[in-house]
Scaffold this motif. Structure first.
Motif, mmCIF file in Angstrom:
data_model
loop_
_atom_site.group_PDB
_atom_site.id
_atom_site.type_symbol
_atom_site.label_atom_id
_atom_site.label_comp_id
_atom_site.label_asym_id
_atom_site.label_seq_id
_atom_site.Cartn_x
_atom_site.Cartn_y
_atom_site.Cartn_z
ATOM 1 N N ARG A 229 2.916 -21.701 46.477
ATOM 2 C CA ARG A 229 3.563 -22.470 45.588
ATOM 3 C C ARG A 229 5.112 -22.261 45.548
ATOM 4 N N TRP A 230 5.534 -22.629 46.680
ATOM 5 C CA TRP A 230 7.187 -22.484 46.884
ATOM 6 C C TRP A 230 7.614 -23.933 47.671
ATOM 7 N N ALA B 47 4.810 -26.075 49.457
ATOM 8 C CA ALA B 47 4.116 -27.104 48.583
ATOM 9 C C ALA B 47 4.998 -28.469 48.986
ATOM 10 N N LEU C 236 5.339 -28.200 42.782
ATOM 11 C CA LEU C 236 4.779 -26.910 43.146
ATOM 12 C C LEU C 236 3.110 -27.074 43.674
ATOM 13 N N ALA C 237 2.558 -27.873 42.730
ATOM 14 C CA ALA C 237 1.319 -28.024 42.987
ATOM 15 C C ALA C 237 0.777 -28.931 44.249
#
Length: 305
Positions: free
Chosen positions: A241-242, A277, A27-28
């Motif tokens: 963040r998806w 992401a 996600l990062a």
């Protein structure tokens, strides 16, 4: 031994911690690492049928895992108790155990699909009499309260196109082993019905993604619009963040799944939602790698590597 319904996964505590970190890094924006995890088709079928119940998996030499046959027998016994007693206790209404059982069978046949309650009612009613919509809805509500079923809600992002989003949830049991138990099936049945096996595999992966997503402050959805574009899972932890996932039992469908994910990315209004992401295809076995188009491929046994 009575099966308890609670959140769980197929891995030990250390494995869960690794997976939580893996999803958090994904996600990062971290790339999908290289990995290899070879599971036979039968091994995957047995994982689906046994389920992730802690009491089945064992924790030590003194508490060994159950054999697949014993685990599946317990799953069937548990659903039998739900039909006879639990569903009546949860809402205080008298229920016909046979009709509840047929409704569970309908859910099992339609696992990981967007079947409506009306469709489930028609299927569960049998040839002689149809289950009415009110009764089917009350069954679904009671099974949700018992945490037997856990539908996957639709994701509603801002879109660039004029596509219309569909609002029907995808039907899932809390564990796909309950879908197998509802139909008194086993690994051999899955190996002779690969379409259903694929839906159950999808449900198994989603079960674990939900656990890991929740621990990362995220939620899991599916996507479906009026053009027929569908994405199996979207893990959403907020703008930018998806990540989107396609889940395919066979590695031979990776190209198709990657095209779907790229088409989906182009349809989402990333000016409002942020860029994804990650776009990832999860497969049953094989190698993990990053494709030239940016889509990652991860074997289910390699999650967390």
């Amino acid at each position: 031994m009575r099966v308890c319904h609670q959140k769980y996964c197929d891995f030990d505590v250390v494995g869960v911690a690794i997976l939580l970190v893996w999803l958090g890094r994904l996600l990062a924006g971290a790339p999908v690492p290289g990995s290899v995890a070879e599971l036979s088709v039968r091994e995957i079928a047995e994982l689906v049928c046994v389920g992730g119940w802690p009491g089945h998996l064992g924790s030590s030499a003194e508490d060994p895992p159950l054999s697949p046959g014993d685990a599946m027998a317990e799953n069937r016994d548990y659903l039998g108790e739900v039909c006879r007693t639990d569903i009546r206790r949860v809402d205080g209404s008298g229920r016909d155990p046979a009709r509840v059982g047929r409704f569970l069978q309908s859910l099992g046949r339609n696992v990981a699909t967007c079947a409506t309650v009306a469709t489930l009612a028609r299927d569960a009613g049998g040839p002689d009499r149809r289950l009415n919509h009110h009764t089917a809805t009350s069954y679904m509500t009671a099974l949700e309260r018992l945490m037997i079923v856990e539908d996957l809600p639709p994701w509603a992002p801002h879109l660039r196109s004029r596509s219309r989003l569909r609002s029907t949830p995808r039907r899932h049991f809390a564990d796909p082993s309950l879908a197998v138990a509802a139909l008194s099936a086993g690994p051999d049945h899955l190996l002779h019905d690969f379409e259903w096996f694929g839906f159950l595999f999808e449900s198994m992966v989603l079960r674990d993604l939900r656990v890991y997503a929740q621990a990362n402050g995220a939620a899991v959805y599916h996507y479906r619009d009026n053009t027929g574009l569908e994405v199996d899972a979207v893990v959403d932890a907020g703008p930018g963040r998806w990540a989107a996932f396609e889940i395919k039992l066979g590695a031979g469908r990776v190209d198709e799944a990657a095209r779907t994910l790229l088409k989906f990315r182009d349809r989402v209004d990333t000016g409002r939602c942020g860029e994804p992401a990650a776009l990832v295809v999860i497969v049953g076995s094989g190698y993990g790698y990053q494709r030239p188009d940016g889509v990652g491929v991860v074997p289910v046994g390699g999650l967390g590597v």
